[in-house]
Design a protein around this motif. Structure first.
Motif, PDB file in Angstrom:
ATOM      1  N   GLN A  91      36.454  88.640 -22.619  1.00  0.00           N
ATOM      2  CA  GLN A  91      37.376  87.780 -23.376  1.00  0.00           C
ATOM      3  C   GLN A  91      36.932  87.631 -24.835  1.00  0.00           C
ATOM      4  OE1 GLN A  91      37.385  84.553 -20.202  1.00  0.00           O
ATOM      5  NE2 GLN A  91      39.465  84.407 -20.939  1.00  0.00           N
ATOM      6  N   ALA A 105      33.200  88.623 -17.361  1.00  0.00           N
ATOM      7  CA  ALA A 105      34.573  88.235 -17.717  1.00  0.00           C
ATOM      8  C   ALA A 105      34.602  87.543 -19.082  1.00  0.00           C
ATOM      9  CB  ALA A 105      35.147  87.317 -16.646  1.00  0.00           C
ATOM     10  N   GLN A 106      33.600  86.675 -19.323  1.00  0.00           N
ATOM     11  CA  GLN A 106      33.511  85.993 -20.631  1.00  0.00           C
ATOM     12  C   GLN A 106      33.303  86.991 -21.752  1.00  0.00           C
ATOM     13  OE1 GLN A 106      30.569  82.882 -21.023  1.00  0.00           O
ATOM     14  NE2 GLN A 106      31.590  81.642 -19.484  1.00  0.00           N
ATOM     15  N   ASP A 136      25.303  92.705  -8.577  1.00  0.00           N
ATOM     16  CA  ASP A 136      26.091  92.499  -9.797  1.00  0.00           C
ATOM     17  C   ASP A 136      25.936  93.594 -10.843  1.00  0.00           C
ATOM     18  OD1 ASP A 136      28.016  90.392 -10.037  1.00  0.00           O
ATOM     19  OD2 ASP A 136      26.413  89.036  -9.486  1.00  0.00           O
ATOM     20  N   THR A 162      25.599  83.306 -14.041  1.00  0.00           N
ATOM     21  CA  THR A 162      27.019  83.307 -13.664  1.00  0.00           C
ATOM     22  C   THR A 162      27.532  84.686 -13.255  1.00  0.00           C
ATOM     23  OG1 THR A 162      27.788  83.593 -15.944  1.00  0.00           O
ATOM     24  CG2 THR A 162      27.502  81.332 -15.175  1.00  0.00           C
ATOM     25  N   GLN A 172      29.280  87.860 -12.467  1.00  0.00           N
ATOM     26  CA  GLN A 172      30.547  88.476 -12.881  1.00  0.00           C
ATOM     27  C   GLN A 172      31.334  87.601 -13.859  1.00  0.00           C
ATOM     28  OE1 GLN A 172      31.819  91.662 -12.169  1.00  0.00           O
ATOM     29  NE2 GLN A 172      29.756  92.008 -11.431  1.00  0.00           N
ATOM     30  N   ASN A 173      31.149  86.288 -13.801  1.00  0.00           N
ATOM     31  CA  ASN A 173      31.813  85.405 -14.769  1.00  0.00           C
ATOM     32  C   ASN A 173      31.332  85.692 -16.184  1.00  0.00           C
ATOM     33  OD1 ASN A 173      33.347  84.136 -12.925  1.00  0.00           O
ATOM     34  ND2 ASN A 173      32.161  82.263 -12.820  1.00  0.00           N
ATOM     35  N   HIS A 218      38.858  78.688 -23.642  1.00  0.00           N
ATOM     36  CA  HIS A 218      40.094  78.208 -23.023  1.00  0.00           C
ATOM     37  C   HIS A 218      41.205  78.096 -24.071  1.00  0.00           C
ATOM     38  CE1 HIS A 218      37.849  74.713 -24.484  1.00  0.00           C
ATOM     39  NE2 HIS A 218      39.031  74.210 -24.776  1.00  0.00           N
TER      40      HIS A 218
END
Length: 312
Positions: free
Chosen positions: A245, A241-242, A52, A235, A237-238, A200
């Motif tokens: 964002q 991504a977070q 990662d 987590t 790669q998540n 979200h």
């Protein structure tokens, strides 16, 4: 110094899963290859990506390694290990100004989605700053999550700091407004604000953070500003991504990376730094208040490769 020593040991233990996935693989490459060729580099590349570290960081590390091998005319794969370690460290240096907020009268916004250890990290950070002799006020402005205020209040007691809270469901910006008044009245050094991070619904989050920022600008313009995002290291790669964002909706100045003791994906610290240009400023490797520490590239990579730190 003993706390530092203790933390290095905990970091080594905490990164066990990551080390087993990255370092064991790399060591076997160094043993099994008799010459340095494209296959050798490709194998290292694959292990770093699987750990990662991310494509960009891995590419830079491999290019740097190739350059040094050429410059130093290295023929033995085993001689590459230290070069690889140095190259990973170079990708991650956070620099001296990363903790400027600790030395100034400051407001620190901490955001993150539920379950990443945000409230716990704020509590630990409050404890660390208090230990440094700073006067800290906490703002419980994550008013949307049931029990967030109670949890923070528990940490405030542990850290021995004052907390300003609002009713569940109340306006987070109004909590920050009250907390600024309290911070000024108490001559606090650092105002730590726990804020929500509902990714979200980015539009709402952006509006909420905008409102909070406007109140700070208006009520406390002299304060130094820091915005930290808490991410869960497990987590992988998540988490990256977070972070990406959150960077779209707020001016992120640093990352707190938690739960590194439970993951084989500790390399994500390298990826976040390289991909987003946002430094990891604190890492968490356990539950106790001392398990949140400033990120130090040397220590992190030494622990990852289980290289004992040189005696001071």
């Amino acid at each position: 110094m003993s706390e530092k020593k203790g933390f290095f040991k905990r970091l080594v233990e905490g990164l066990t899963k990551t080390r087993n996935s990255i370092v064991t693989g790399i060591d076997s490459i160094f043993k099994n290859f008799s010459s340095i060729d494209e296959d050798f580099y490709e194998e290292i590349e694959e292990i770093l990506v699987m750990g990662d570290l991310g494509i960009n960081a891995t590419t830079s590390i491999i290019e740097d390694l190739k350059e040094k091998v050429k410059e130093q005319n290295i023929k033995e794969p085993s001689q590459c290990k230290q070069l690889l370690i140095d190259s990973i460290k170079a990708q991650m240096d956070v620099g001296e100004t990363a903790y400027e907020f600790e030395n100034r009268r400051s407001v620190v916004l901490v955001i993150g989605v539920n379950g990443v250890g945000k409230t716990t990290s704020i509590g630990k950070l409050a404890g660390k700053l208090t230990d440094q002799g700073k006067k800290v006020v906490l703002a419980a402005a994550d008013t949307f999550r049931a029990a967030a205020g109670e949890q923070l209040s528990e940490w405030a007691k542990r850290a021995g700091v004052e907390m300003v809270g609002g009713q569940e469901g109340s306006d987070p910006a109004s909590v920050v407004y009250d907390a600024i008044a309290a911070a000024k009245a108490r001559h606090a050094d650092v105002l730590l604000c726990d804020t929500a991070g509902r990714l979200h619904n980015k539009k709402n989050l952006m509006a909420e953070l905008g409102k909070i920022n406007r109140i700070i600008d208006r009520e406390y313009p002299e304060a130094y500003r820091e915005t930290l995002v808490v991410l869960d290291g497990t987590t992988g790669q998540n988490a990256l991504a977070q972070a990406r964002q959150f960077a779209e909706v707020a001016n992120i100045t640093g990352i707190i990376l938690t739960k590194l003791d439970g993951t084989a994906k500790g390399g994500i610290a390298v990826a976040i730094h390289k991909e987003l240009g946002i430094p990891v400023k604190y890492i968490g490797v356990g539950e106790s208040i001392d398990d949140l520490q400033k990120f130090n590239a040397d220590e992190f990579v030494n622990a990852l490769f289980d290289v004992q730190p040189k005696a001071e």
